[in-house]
Design an enzyme around this catalytic site. Structure first.
Site, PDB file in Angstrom:
ATOM      1  N   ASP A   1      44.509  44.476  49.635  1.00  0.00           N
ATOM      2  CA  ASP A   1      45.039  45.562  50.461  1.00  0.00           C
ATOM      3  C   ASP A   1      45.716  45.017  51.725  1.00  0.00           C
ATOM      4  OD1 ASP A   1      45.544  48.224  51.029  1.00  0.00           O
ATOM      5  OD2 ASP A   1      43.674  48.486  52.152  1.00  0.00           O
TER       6      ASP A   1
ATOM      7  N   SER B   1      44.779  54.441  40.173  1.00  0.00           N
ATOM      8  CA  SER B   1      45.128  55.783  39.675  1.00  0.00           C
ATOM      9  C   SER B   1      45.728  56.602  40.812  1.00  0.00           C
ATOM     10  CB  SER B   1      43.882  56.535  39.195  1.00  0.00           C
ATOM     11  OG  SER B   1      43.025  55.734  38.449  1.00  0.00           O
TER      12      SER B   1
ATOM     13  N   ASN C   1      47.325  55.510  43.414  1.00  0.00           N
ATOM     14  CA  ASN C   1      48.611  55.007  43.921  1.00  0.00           C
ATOM     15  C   ASN C   1      49.811  55.719  43.284  1.00  0.00           C
ATOM     16  OD1 ASN C   1      47.353  51.608  44.265  1.00  0.00           O
ATOM     17  ND2 ASN C   1      47.539  53.184  45.824  1.00  0.00           N
TER      18      ASN C   1
HETATM   19  C1  IPE Z   1      43.426  50.218  46.945  1.00  0.00           C
HETATM   20  O1  IPE Z   1      44.243  50.214  48.083  1.00  0.00           O
HETATM   21  C2  IPE Z   1      44.258  49.986  45.708  1.00  0.00           C
HETATM   22  C3  IPE Z   1      44.868  48.670  45.578  1.00  0.00           C
HETATM   23  C4  IPE Z   1      44.709  47.657  46.382  1.00  0.00           C
HETATM   24  C5  IPE Z   1      45.697  48.512  44.419  1.00  0.00           C
HETATM   25  P1  IPE Z   1      44.811  51.569  48.703  1.00  0.00           P
HETATM   26  O2  IPE Z   1      45.583  51.167  49.874  1.00  0.00           O
HETATM   27  O3  IPE Z   1      45.499  52.365  47.671  1.00  0.00           O
HETATM   28  O4  IPE Z   1      43.466  52.315  49.120  1.00  0.00           O
HETATM   29  P2  IPE Z   1      43.262  53.455  50.212  1.00  0.00           P
HETATM   30  O5  IPE Z   1      44.313  54.494  49.966  1.00  0.00           O
HETATM   31  O6  IPE Z   1      43.432  52.828  51.556  1.00  0.00           O
HETATM   32  O7  IPE Z   1      41.856  53.921  49.994  1.00  0.00           O
HETATM   33  C1  IPE Z   2      47.840  47.196  48.565  1.00  0.00           C
HETATM   34  O1  IPE Z   2      48.553  47.240  49.752  1.00  0.00           O
HETATM   35  C2  IPE Z   2      48.744  47.109  47.365  1.00  0.00           C
HETATM   36  C3  IPE Z   2      48.838  48.357  46.585  1.00  0.00           C
HETATM   37  C4  IPE Z   2      48.106  49.412  46.785  1.00  0.00           C
HETATM   38  C5  IPE Z   2      49.803  48.390  45.534  1.00  0.00           C
HETATM   39  P1  IPE Z   2      48.983  48.624  50.399  1.00  0.00           P
HETATM   40  O2  IPE Z   2      50.329  48.999  49.874  1.00  0.00           O
HETATM   41  O3  IPE Z   2      47.926  49.641  50.220  1.00  0.00           O
HETATM   42  O4  IPE Z   2      49.094  48.201  51.925  1.00  0.00           O
HETATM   43  P2  IPE Z   2      48.647  49.063  53.166  1.00  0.00           P
HETATM   44  O5  IPE Z   2      47.200  49.409  52.992  1.00  0.00           O
HETATM   45  O6  IPE Z   2      49.535  50.277  53.189  1.00  0.00           O
HETATM   46  O7  IPE Z   2      48.866  48.155  54.324  1.00  0.00           O
HETATM   47 MG    MG Z   3      46.308  50.135  51.371  1.00  0.00          MG
END
Ligand code: IPE
Ligand code: IPE
Ligand code: MG
Length: 248
Positions: free
Chosen positions: A20, A66, A68
């Site tokens: 993340d 899911s 995302n």
């Molecule tokens: C979790 O990260 C999913 C992945 C790293 C693929 P998210 O960024 O989607 O999670 P939330 O929305 O902060 O909980």
């Molecule tokens: C995790 O990074 C990767 C995916 C969820 C695909 P994020 O895209 O959630 O990055 P932040 O949390 O917005 O910084």
């Molecule tokens: Mg994130």
């Protein structure tokens, strides 16, 4: 990546990572979120190499949840394009390193070319046994439990040991439970990742955004893991009072 010293102590058999922080990494630089995902791919390459070299046998990476699907269409499309090109670019080296690729998640709604690449990569690397690299795409822990429950019930809920037999219906069938779950990016939550499989995982939350993660931080994570006393509900390891209480 520089050659690294091996971590001497107990190694986790299964490491899972919530990668993340890509978006915030990019935004902090005035770049597009998709640039962050591209930079995240570099960190992913580094993590796979490092953990394979350390001898970790199963590594599961959360790449697209899911939930995302709820992101803007442009970001989702950029991610899918990145997945297609990453599979194509990385597969030869993964095979060379003896790594088997396996995807978990609901792939039915993915673009057909991505689905094709995923199956081809799984087939092309299936015989490798140094490490199983599991990439969670379109994955949700609740989805996994529901799809397993449906098939388990359809099969007549078989098995004397319900918990281990049920686990054979999860998308991670045949893989060990998660020992060490790492989340980068500063949030302290599971975000619907491996809910069943991480029931007893050691949880490590790191503030670093995923694109900035280093082998050194991962090594520190392994060292931290080795210092944990895993009790699994017991006072001391390897004890079970059930027999003694029953026979008393
Ligand atoms: C979790 O990260 C999913 C992945 C790293 C693929 P998210 O960024 O989607 O999670 P939330 O929305 O902060 O909980
Ligand atoms: C995790 O990074 C990767 C995916 C969820 C695909 P994020 O895209 O959630 O990055 P932040 O949390 O917005 O910084
Ligand atoms: Mg994130």
């Amino acid at each position: 990546m520089p050659v690294t010293h091996k971590v001497p102590q107990a190694l986790p058999a299964h490491v899972a990572i919530i990668m993340d922080g890509n978006g915030r990494w990019a935004e902090a630089r005035g770049q597009q979120r998709a640039d962050g995902h591209r930079a995240g791919l570099e960190a992913t390459r580094l993590a796979v190499r490092f953990l394979a070299e350390q001898g970790v046998r199963t590594l599961t990476l959360f790449a697209f949840s899911s939930e995302n699907w709820g992101r803007p269409r442009e970001e989702v499309e950029a991610l899918f394009e990145l997945f297609v090109s990453a599979i194509e670019a990385e597969l030869p080296e993964l095979v060379e390193r003896g790594i088997a690729l396996r995807f978990i998640g609901d792939r039915a709604s993915f673009p057909p070319d991505l689905q094709t690449r995923m199956s081809e990569a799984e087939q092309a690397s299936a015989d490798n046994d140094r490490m199983c690299l599991v990439v969670a795409l379109g994955y949700g822990g609740r989805w996994d439990i529901v799809q397993a429950a449906r098939r388990w019930v359809a099969d007549g809920a078989p098995g004397a040991d319900a918990e281990s037999d049920f686990a054979d219906y999860l998308s991670t069938a045949g893989l060990p439970d998660v020992d060490l779950l790492i989340r980068t990016g500063g949030e302290r939550r599971i975000s619907n990742f491996l809910l069943w499989q991480a029931a007893y995982a050691e949880l490590l939350f790191i503030d670093t955004f995923w694109p900035d993660v280093t082998a050194d931080e991962l090594r520190q994570g392994l060292t931290w893991y080795a210092s944990r006393q895993r009790r699994f509900g017991r006072v001391r390891p390897a004890e079970d009072a059930r027999e003694a209480v029953r026979d008393a």
